[in-house]
Motif scaffolding. Structure first.
Motif, PDB file in Angstrom:
ATOM      1  N   PRO A  58       0.834  -1.214   0.000  1.00 43.63           N
ATOM      2  CA  PRO A  58       0.000   0.000   0.000  1.00 43.63           C
ATOM      3  C   PRO A  58       0.862   1.256   0.000  1.00 43.63           C
ATOM      4  N   LEU A 113      -2.204   5.954   1.505  1.00 45.67           N
ATOM      5  CA  LEU A 113      -3.390   5.107   1.620  1.00 45.67           C
ATOM      6  C   LEU A 113      -3.372   4.300   2.924  1.00 45.67           C
ATOM      7  N   ILE A 131      -6.492   2.587   5.297  1.00 38.76           N
ATOM      8  CA  ILE A 131      -6.597   1.143   5.484  1.00 38.76           C
ATOM      9  C   ILE A 131      -6.590   0.806   6.974  1.00 38.76           C
ATOM     10  N   ALA A 139      -4.690   5.599  -3.994  1.00 39.30           N
ATOM     11  CA  ALA A 139      -5.365   4.351  -4.375  1.00 39.30           C
ATOM     12  C   ALA A 139      -5.308   4.126  -5.880  1.00 39.30           C
ATOM     13  N   ALA A 171      -1.824   3.150  -7.139  1.00 34.85           N
ATOM     14  CA  ALA A 171      -1.253   1.912  -6.597  1.00 34.85           C
ATOM     15  C   ALA A 171      -1.513   0.696  -7.477  1.00 34.85           C
ATOM     16  N   GLN A 172      -2.584   0.711  -8.223  1.00 34.88           N
ATOM     17  CA  GLN A 172      -2.946  -0.424  -9.068  1.00 34.88           C
ATOM     18  C   GLN A 172      -3.318   0.098 -10.444  1.00 34.88           C
ATOM     19  N   HIS A 229      -8.437  -7.191  -6.873  1.00 33.02           N
ATOM     20  CA  HIS A 229      -7.391  -6.395  -6.243  1.00 33.02           C
ATOM     21  C   HIS A 229      -6.979  -6.997  -4.899  1.00 33.02           C
ATOM     22  N   TRP A 289      -5.705  -5.216   0.813  1.00 31.71           N
ATOM     23  CA  TRP A 289      -5.431  -3.875   1.321  1.00 31.71           C
ATOM     24  C   TRP A 289      -6.033  -2.802   0.423  1.00 31.71           C
ATOM     25  N   TRP A 290      -6.039  -3.048  -0.897  1.00 29.20           N
ATOM     26  CA  TRP A 290      -6.596  -2.074  -1.826  1.00 29.20           C
ATOM     27  C   TRP A 290      -8.118  -1.993  -1.672  1.00 29.20           C
ATOM     28  N   LYS A 291      -8.751  -3.151  -1.493  1.00 22.50           N
ATOM     29  CA  LYS A 291     -10.196  -3.173  -1.281  1.00 22.50           C
ATOM     30  C   LYS A 291     -10.568  -2.427  -0.013  1.00 22.50           C
ATOM     31  N   GLY A 314      -8.873  -0.009   1.408  1.00 21.31           N
ATOM     32  CA  GLY A 314      -8.685   1.413   1.133  1.00 21.31           C
ATOM     33  C   GLY A 314      -9.823   1.989   0.308  1.00 21.31           C
ATOM     34  N   ALA A 315     -10.269   1.246  -0.692  1.00 21.18           N
ATOM     35  CA  ALA A 315     -11.380   1.709  -1.537  1.00 21.18           C
ATOM     36  C   ALA A 315     -12.667   1.815  -0.722  1.00 21.18           C
TER      37      ALA A 315
END
Length: 161
Positions: free
Chosen positions: A27, A31, A35, A110, A113-114, A125, A128-130, A132-133
């Motif tokens: 991450p 972000l 998280i 965010a 990052a991807q 994803h 951690w990305w989920k 954060g989203a």
């Protein structure tokens, strides 16, 4: 402007594939607070659903505190009139500026990052990305609740009407 510019194939014209999402990425720094806060927040589900609203309600509460706290600051330290609609408007702007600033920083982190895939699934994803989203989305929803409750109801309430 030459028409070739509009007809040429650019990088944005090709959507990334599922392989473009990097599950091993860490991450980004901006972000991580989102998280961490989201993961530490106790879950509060709407009865009969799997919809967690704890972060949304906490966000609305924080923004409300910033709004009314800045109104107190403006009146006690700044000498602004306490019953003025202009003082309330400026106090509301403090919460709005806070919301926009921290949201843009988190959202930028965010999205950088991807790989961006507008039709991609969130499940593809990393966890951690989920998180954060979800935190960013719930923060926006909390702002909408704050805005409706404070700006449209509390500040415009007319007793007896």
């Amino acid at each position: 402007v030459p028409l070739a510019f509009f007809n040429s194939k650019r990088e944005a014209d090709t959507l990334p594939t599922h392989d473009a999402i990097d599950p091993s990425a860490t991450p980004p720094l901006l972000l991580r607070p989102w998280i961490n806060l989201y993961q530490k927040m106790p879950k509060l589900l709407i009865p009969g659903t799997k919809l967690d609203v704890a972060f949304t309600l906490a966000s609305a509460l924080v923004l409300t505190c910033i709004d009314y706290g800045s109104a107190v600051f403006l009146t006690t330290v700044g000498g602004w009139p306490s019953k003025s609609k202009h003082t309330r408007a400026v106090a509301g702007s403090f919460a709005t500026i806070f919301h926009s600033t921290v949201l843009v920083l988190g959202l930028g982190a965010a999205l950088s990052a991807q790989k961006y895939d507008p039709s991609g699934r969130l499940d593809d994803h990393p966890a951690w990305w989920k998180d954060g989203a979800h935190a960013l989305i719930q923060f926006c929803t909390g702002y909408m609740i704050y805005d409706a409750a404070v700006q449209f109801i509390a500040d415009r309430w007319q007793k007896g009407v």
